[in-house]
Scaffold this active site. Structure first.
Site, PDB file in Angstrom:
ATOM      1  N   ALA A  66       3.579  -3.551  -6.063  1.00 50.82           N
ATOM      2  CA  ALA A  66       2.631  -2.647  -6.441  1.00 50.82           C
ATOM      3  C   ALA A  66       3.173  -1.096  -6.006  1.00 50.82           C
ATOM      4  O   ALA A  66       4.260  -1.040  -5.188  1.00 50.82           O
ATOM      5  CB  ALA A  66       1.319  -2.650  -5.360  1.00 50.82           C
ATOM      6  N   GLY A 105       3.496  -7.607  -5.740  1.00 49.57           N
ATOM      7  CA  GLY A 105       3.009  -7.769  -7.061  1.00 49.57           C
ATOM      8  C   GLY A 105       3.857  -8.116  -8.128  1.00 49.57           C
ATOM      9  O   GLY A 105       3.395  -8.928  -9.183  1.00 49.57           O
ATOM     10  N   GLU A 108       4.225 -11.826  -8.136  1.00 47.46           N
ATOM     11  CA  GLU A 108       2.493 -12.336  -8.317  1.00 47.46           C
ATOM     12  C   GLU A 108       2.245 -12.182  -9.926  1.00 47.46           C
ATOM     13  O   GLU A 108       1.870 -13.168 -10.584  1.00 47.46           O
ATOM     14  CB  GLU A 108       1.732 -11.521  -7.892  1.00 47.46           C
ATOM     15  N   GLU A 128       4.830  -8.617   1.570  1.00 48.94           N
ATOM     16  CA  GLU A 128       3.548  -7.540   1.868  1.00 48.94           C
ATOM     17  C   GLU A 128       3.505  -7.573   3.503  1.00 48.94           C
ATOM     18  O   GLU A 128       2.986  -6.476   3.972  1.00 48.94           O
ATOM     19  CB  GLU A 128       2.480  -7.961   1.232  1.00 48.94           C
TER      20      GLU A 128
END
Ligand code: T1G
Length: 695
Positions: A66, A105, A108, A128
């Protein structure tokens, strides 16, 4: 067919729709990337010519997570969980093409794809927890469906980057490519295209969404895993939240699990630990940048391929090892051939240790040792672009050495001293080109500790500073640029912190209470245990180089008493603690007796302390000194102080550093608390500090 946005573009060829992300520096999942991904999947899904979809990136890495720059602001649609769910729901096979550092992310997104191919040199991870968070876009749900609960918990709760190569048999990748091409990313794109073509030619167009797989939990002992996570977390909450989510959702559907994940993610995002850890990450990125006057251009660093190290003691060996491990050549000089050979042996021992532990492969180790020259002849230094001295902490010996080096080396050679507190401006006087002289204060052991203080003297040129910072990054150090003062930034604050701890001792707190209050608060080690470990004589000798502060009669008196009674710490098995044969510390009434007698002699009124009061005084000593350092211009930013204390002195990362703590307390509280301490102890110990700091 191609459609081009400048960030996410589509190209359709051979019935393969390739989505390319180009969003420097690390293809982070900013809103424009999420939007582009979502639209591209929709567009290719509705295009009958497209049978297989590829998601790839250009630049230095596949999506690295992210976009951390968005964390502080209101989240914008499309939200990442929805984008990854769209990818997984696509009825056409979607292939993720991974290289570089596919993190958070980014992984992911890849987990939601139906296939994952990767360069063997790549790294993947869900880091994270290093930001006080958990994966927030299905990572806790999909990873375990591929590599199993135990391995998923290990990757998620450790936050570690794992090499693609090490995950070869995990089932995470459908193909792993090794290439010696000079253009590995283009090579990967071609190999991925071929992989996609094979799916079409073999008519393997059925999709098997990860989310529909069953979770394999047959080899997990939840209690054992949980206690191991708690132990490793050392007070951080995110790893345990990740564990609880996986334990409570592994039998649910992905969509039910993602709802739980999202709720917990949002809670953590608001937590002080996450704010602190995100501050720590940002502060470390900022510390490497040199603040220059407006409208001036940044000086270009010199190229450094060979480093000279003078002194083959612990520091010299550590510095040499760090440089060799970073791919540089090293010429290490000692006074005699035997000492030079001993240094070479010690460097080899460390490097072989890295091979044994799997941190370094045997070919790299061999290449490191082939780039090492040890000698007693300083003429060998002429090939070095940077020479770092790590010899005995005596200013005259250092000045003589740099005068000698100035004769041997040409005017382009950069000189650096590793001194931890001697006056670099004075040493600079013996260098023929003082503009090419800096401080590079490594922290022991220098091949392990990440922190490096780069010290600008009154004469250091911008090129010299830029080069020292550049070399620091090459050595994978976290460099902080500071100016000259006694102890620079780290040790000056360490001394102020130590003085406050010993004052609290004299006022009635016990040795054990002080250490346990601070370790329970999160410090890696109790400050008095640190004294015993480092050797109480080291601090005493450093302080002996300066006159005692007349206004502070208790100034490090406990340490001086230990020193006078030959209680030097671990090395004499007696210090603030008594150490048994196994090296275990035990409280020692003798030490307490010495301190109580000294308090009586100094007429210091005794009182009892709560743990919070001990932490408060220790923290405010750091805040006070940190504000003085900033106001004196010794550091470029307050956050640089946090970087120093988290990476060099065991300040808990999940508390963000002393200046972050001050920010959390707020200016009014900080000023009023410092005023209270000044009223009680005087302005020479607790001076007025300006707190009008640009945040
Ligand atoms: N977002 C935005 N910018 C980033 C970034 C990120 N995630 N990571 C790095 N940068 C910038 C960095 O500030 C610097 O900028 C440049 O890239 C090079 O970085 C939903 C919520 C990727 C291994 O935690 O670990 O995904 O100074 O100097 O040493 O579940 O950066 O050049 O202008 O560090 O080669 C998860 C954090 C986010 C990755 C590269 N991802 N980054 O290291 O270069 S949370 C991360 C790193 C998440 C999801 C959750 C490293 C790196 P500038 P650099 P590097």
């Amino acid at each position: 067919m191609s459609t081009n946005s400048n960030v996410v573009s589509i190209h359709l060829e051979d019935n393969i729709g390739t989505i390319t992300i180009n969003y420097p520096p690390v293809n982070a999942l900013g809103q424009v990337v999420r939007q582009g991904l979502k639209q591209s999947i929709e567009q290719l899904n509705s295009d009958s010519r497209c049978k297989v979809i590829v998601i790839q990136c250009v630049g230095r890495t596949f999506i690295a997570g992210a976009d951390i720059r968005e964390f502080g602001s209101t989240p914008l649609e499309p939200f990442l969980p929805d984008v990854v769910n769209d990818i997984e729901a696509c009825p056409k096979p979607v292939i993720a093409s991974l290289f570089g550092t596919t993190l958070g992310g980014g992984l992911e997104v890849a987990l939601a794809c139906h296939y994952r191919v990767a360069l063997a040199t790549g790294l993947v991870g869900l880091p994270e927890v290093n930001l006080g968070l958990i994966p927030g876009a299905g990572g806790t749900q999909r990873l375990m469906r591929i590599i199993g609960v135990k391995s998923a918990l290990e990757m998620i709760t450790s936050g570690k980057h794992c090499s693609v190569h090490s995950l070869e048999s995990s089932g995470l990748f459908d193909a792993i490519f090794s290439t010696s091409s000079d253009e590995p990313v283009s090579e990967l794109a071609a190999l991925t295209h071929t992989f996609a073509k094979q799916l079409i030619s073999c008519d393997q167009l059925e999709v098997n969404p990860v989310g529909q797989r069953i979770v394999d939990t047959n080899d997990i002992n939840w209690d054992d895993v949980k206690s191991a996570i708690i132990k490793k977390a050392r007070g951080r909450i995110a790893p345990l939240v990740a564990f609880d989510i996986i334990k409570s959702t592994h039998l649910l559907t992905v969509s039910e699990g993602m709802n739980v994940e999202r709720d917990e993610f949002v809670k953590l995002l608001k937590s002080e630990q996450s704010a602190a850890l995100r501050h720590a990450f940002a502060a470390e990125k900022m510390a490497s940048k040199i603040v220059s006057a407006p409208q001036t251009t940044q000086a270009e660093p010199m190229d450094v391929q060979c480093i000279g190290v003078i002194g083959g003691g612990t520091m010299g060996v550590g510095i040499a090892t760090a440089a060799l491990s970073a791919g540089l050549s090293v010429v290490l000089i000692e006074q005699t051939e035997i000492a030079a050979k001993t240094a070479a042996t010690n460097i080899e021992k460390i490097i072989q240790g890295n091979v044994k532990s799997g941190r370094m492969n045997v070919n790299v180790a061999e290449s490191c040792l082939n780039r090492l020259t040890t000698s007693e002849n300083k003429q060998n230094l002429s090939q070095c672009q940077l020479i770092i001295e790590a010899i005995f902490e005596d200013i005259n010996v250092k000045k003589e050495l740099f005068a000698e080096l100035s004769e041997i080396c040409d005017g382009n050679t950069l000189f650096a001293s590793n001194t931890s507190y001697l006056n670099l401006n004075e040493i600079a006087q013996s260098v023929s080109h003082p503009e090419r002289f800096v401080g590079m204060h490594f922290f022991s052991p220098a091949h392990i500790m990440k922190l490096l203080e780069v010290i600008r003297t009154d004469h250091s040129s911008d090129v010299a500073i830029a080069t020292a910072m550049f070399v620091a990054k090459k050595l994978k150090k976290i460099a902080v640029l500071v100016n000259v003062c006694f102890g620079f930034a780290g040790n000056r604050m360490f001394s102020r912190h130590g003085r406050e701890i010993q004052q609290i001792l004299l006022e009635g707190a016990s040795i054990e209470q002080i250490d346990s209050a601070l370790t329970h608060w999160g410090m890696a080690m109790g400050p008095l245990s640190v004294q015993d470990l480092a050797g109480i004589d080291i601090g005493c000798k450093a302080r002996a180089s300066k006159p005692l502060p007349g206004h502070d009669p208790g100034y490090f008196r406990p340490s001086t008493l230990m020193f006078e009674n030959n209680r030097l710490g671990r090395k004499t098995k007696l210090g603030f603690y008594r150490y048994d044969e196994a090296g275990k510390a035990h409280s020692d009434p003798e030490a307490e007796k010495l301190i109580r007698a000294e308090s009586a002699k100094l007429g210091i009124k005794q009182k009892s302390f709560t743990d919070d009061e001990i932490v408060h005084r220790a923290l405010f000593a750091l805040i006070s000194e940190g504000l003085q350092l900033y106001n004196e211009g010794i550091v470029q930013r307050l956050s640089d102080i946090d970087v120093i204390w988290m990476n060099g002195y065991g300040f808990p990362r999940y508390r963000g550093g002393p200046m972050f703590q001050a920010q959390q307390l707020g200016k009014e509280t900080v000023i009023s608390e410092l005023l209270k301490l000044q009223t009680e102890y005087g302005e020479l110990i607790w001076p007025d500090v300006n707190y009008d700091i640009p945040q």
